[in-house]
Motif scaffolding. Structure first.
Motif, PDB file in Angstrom:
ATOM      1  N   UNK A  59       0.840  -1.189   0.000  1.00  0.00           N
ATOM      2  CA  UNK A  59       0.000   0.000   0.000  1.00  0.00           C
ATOM      3  C   UNK A  59       0.881   1.248   0.000  1.00  0.00           C
ATOM      4  N   UNK A  60       0.494   2.216  -0.834  1.00  0.00           N
ATOM      5  CA  UNK A  60       1.271   3.439  -0.977  1.00  0.00           C
ATOM      6  C   UNK A  60       0.920   4.418   0.130  1.00  0.00           C
ATOM      7  N   UNK A  61       1.958   4.929   0.796  1.00  0.00           N
ATOM      8  CA  UNK A  61       1.796   5.915   1.865  1.00  0.00           C
ATOM      9  C   UNK A  61       2.118   7.287   1.280  1.00  0.00           C
ATOM     10  N   UNK A  62       1.133   8.163   1.246  1.00  0.00           N
ATOM     11  CA  UNK A  62       1.349   9.491   0.663  1.00  0.00           C
ATOM     12  C   UNK A  62       2.125  10.394   1.615  1.00  0.00           C
ATOM     13  N   UNK A  63       1.632  10.518   2.833  1.00  0.00           N
ATOM     14  CA  UNK A  63       2.238  11.415   3.809  1.00  0.00           C
ATOM     15  C   UNK A  63       3.068  10.577   4.776  1.00  0.00           C
ATOM     16  N   UNK A  64       4.368  10.572   4.572  1.00  0.00           N
ATOM     17  CA  UNK A  64       5.238   9.789   5.452  1.00  0.00           C
ATOM     18  C   UNK A  64       5.442  10.443   6.809  1.00  0.00           C
ATOM     19  N   UNK A  65       5.124  11.744   6.927  1.00  0.00           N
ATOM     20  CA  UNK A  65       5.296  12.454   8.190  1.00  0.00           C
ATOM     21  C   UNK A  65       4.092  12.308   9.115  1.00  0.00           C
ATOM     22  N   UNK A  69       9.784   1.845  -1.354  1.00  0.00           N
ATOM     23  CA  UNK A  69      10.911   2.099  -0.452  1.00  0.00           C
ATOM     24  C   UNK A  69      11.754   3.270  -0.942  1.00  0.00           C
ATOM     25  N   UNK A  70      12.051   3.279  -2.239  1.00  0.00           N
ATOM     26  CA  UNK A  70      12.847   4.379  -2.783  1.00  0.00           C
ATOM     27  C   UNK A  70      12.049   5.678  -2.860  1.00  0.00           C
ATOM     28  N   UNK A  71      10.730   5.579  -3.066  1.00  0.00           N
ATOM     29  CA  UNK A  71       9.910   6.784  -3.128  1.00  0.00           C
ATOM     30  C   UNK A  71       9.855   7.477  -1.769  1.00  0.00           C
ATOM     31  N   UNK A  72       9.762   6.713  -0.689  1.00  0.00           N
ATOM     32  CA  UNK A  72       9.761   7.324   0.633  1.00  0.00           C
ATOM     33  C   UNK A  72      11.123   7.909   0.991  1.00  0.00           C
ATOM     34  N   UNK A  73      12.181   7.430   0.313  1.00  0.00           N
ATOM     35  CA  UNK A  73      13.514   7.972   0.555  1.00  0.00           C
ATOM     36  C   UNK A  73      13.795   9.222  -0.266  1.00  0.00           C
ATOM     37  N   UNK A 106      12.047   9.905  -7.319  1.00  0.00           N
ATOM     38  CA  UNK A 106      10.826  10.122  -8.099  1.00  0.00           C
ATOM     39  C   UNK A 106      10.323   8.801  -8.656  1.00  0.00           C
ATOM     40  N   UNK A 107       9.019   8.624  -8.672  1.00  0.00           N
ATOM     41  CA  UNK A 107       8.406   7.384  -9.131  1.00  0.00           C
ATOM     42  C   UNK A 107       8.341   7.400 -10.645  1.00  0.00           C
ATOM     43  N   UNK A 108       8.715   6.306 -11.334  1.00  0.00           N
ATOM     44  CA  UNK A 108       8.613   6.263 -12.802  1.00  0.00           C
ATOM     45  C   UNK A 108       7.174   6.421 -13.269  1.00  0.00           C
ATOM     46  N   UNK A 109       7.031   6.811 -14.520  1.00  0.00           N
ATOM     47  CA  UNK A 109       5.703   7.074 -15.069  1.00  0.00           C
ATOM     48  C   UNK A 109       4.845   5.818 -15.155  1.00  0.00           C
ATOM     49  N   UNK A 110       5.468   4.642 -15.214  1.00  0.00           N
ATOM     50  CA  UNK A 110       4.687   3.415 -15.319  1.00  0.00           C
ATOM     51  C   UNK A 110       3.898   3.127 -14.052  1.00  0.00           C
TER      52      UNK A 110
END
Length: 398
Positions: free
Chosen positions: A338-344, A366-370, A373-377
């Motif tokens: 599940x994608x977490x939008x607001x990590x704070x 994992x890399x997005x929270x770090x 940028x997320x790839x377009x796919x």
């Protein structure tokens, strides 16, 4: 949307202007449908979808059987004749380098971002405060279907898919009695070895003269065992589990320049994309087989004959696997979380609002929270354009 519908019904005879508006509305509807489509988990009784249509496979099989009835020589093209494809050798080296770099980046980022895994169903969550979504629906789970979280590791984000290492990819398949004598290595590494990478600990046969096909049987005019190669030299009777740690040690031994967390995540995201695209390019030429009901993968033109399948109706197959053509998701399986939008935010994801949340592969999340940028796919799967209501606004959403 209502105004566009009324305008279309009112001016159905004149479609000069309304036609363009309906095109935009129809395209928006397609985008909204795509946002709601998540990778569906197959049931235990379902088979994996075929890469090639079953009717096309039957037609190819009939043509091959008809070809075998005619006694004549047929010239095979690389790599079917045992010769490497020279154009794909640099791609294999690049995929192996990206695999090692990806493992190193995930290991470093995992030290700063928490990874959780359910001890009952194996679901993974990235980020602090695990979610409260009740999706633990397996045997042994609680009646509330809530997850039992524990701290995870790199293997939960990058699951290891192993394959039998073949000394000769055109030789006979691994039998059931040889299952403990042949080494098992990661399938992505075995694909790179067959595509041109030379590893001293996992030797493979490189042909100089091509093999030929006569009446459907591959004929090799080279000596089966050269003088410098002794029979059984590459088979270890002690078991393949002793060499599994060497692969992970090689991955950890890669020296990366010290940098911030975001820079490591950006390099890891690029390595993930390059590795998957390069592996997909290799799989277009080098065949990879997978079982239609379980997670077993065999790199090579045919699958092995080890009877260790415990999936649906394995008794009818005597424990053998139902081999079919594999995809990149079988060799490098993405674990969707599940994608977490607001990590704070300190509020976890709740079960009542799960239809508004998006999903991403665990590596990408994992890399997005770090900070990468997320790839377009994967942008559509994130559902960033969907507004998540508050807890008190849930019943007011139409």
């Amino acid at each position: 949307m209502t105004k566009l519908r009324e305008l279309a019904l009112r001016n159905s005879s004149t479609n000069s202007i309304v036609g363009n508006q309906l095109k935009h509305w129809h395209g928006f509807h397609i985008i909204r449908q795509t946002c709601t489509e998540f990778p569906r988990k197959l049931k235990k009784t379902e088979r994996k979808p075929w890469v090639t249509n079953i009717n096309e496979l039957k037609r190819i099989g009939r043509a091959e059987r008809k070809e075998r009835q005619i006694v004549r020589e047929r010239i095979l093209q690389p790599p079917q004749n045992g010769i490497l494809v020279k154009e794909l050798i640099p791609v294999a080296h690049q995929v192996n380098a990206d695999r090692i770099q990806l493992f190193t980046c995930v290991s470093k980022v995992a030290q700063s971002i928490a990874i959780y895994s359910c001890s009952v169903c194996g679901e993974v969550h990235i980020g602090h405060r695990p979610h409260k979504i009740r999706t633990c629906n397996v045997m042994g789970s609680a009646a509330s279907k809530e997850h039992c979280w524990r701290r995870g590791a790199v293997e939960h984000v990058l699951p290891l898919v192993e394959s039998f290492h073949l000394y000769d990819r055109l030789g006979r398949a691994v039998s059931h009695n040889e299952r403990l004598q042949v080494d098992r290595i990661p399938a992505i590494l075995e694909l790179c070895v067959q595509a041109g990478i030379d590893l001293p600990e996992y030797p493979t046969r490189r042909r100089v003269f091509p093999a030929y096909s006569i009446s459907g049987r591959v004929i090799d005019f080279e000596k089966r065992f050269p003088k410098e190669d002794a029979p059984g030299k590459d088979i270890y009777a002690c078991g393949f589990w002793q060499k599994r740690n060497n692969i992970s040690d090689d991955n950890k031994s890669v020296d990366m320049q010290p940098c911030d967390l975001q820079g490591t995540a950006v390099r890891g995201m690029e390595a993930w994309e390059r590795m998957r695209s390069g592996a997909s390019r290799l799989m277009e030429t080098y065949a990879v087989q997978t079982c239609g009901y379980c997670l077993e993968v065999q790199v090579g033109p045919k699958g092995h004959r080890v009877r260790n399948c415990q999936a649906y109706k394995h008794q009818m197959r005597d424990g053998q696997h139902a081999w079919q053509e594999a995809t990149i998701d079988d060799v490098v399986p993405p674990v969707y979380v599940w994608h977490v939008r607001d990590t704070q935010s300190e509020k976890p994801l709740v079960n009542a609002l799960k239809k508004y949340y998006g999903m991403l592969p665990a590596v990408v999340e994992l890399f997005a929270q770090a900070g990468a940028s997320v790839p377009n796919d994967y942008v559509v799967m994130m559902r960033e354009d969907v507004a998540v209501p508050e807890w008190d606004e849930e019943k007011l959403v139409v």
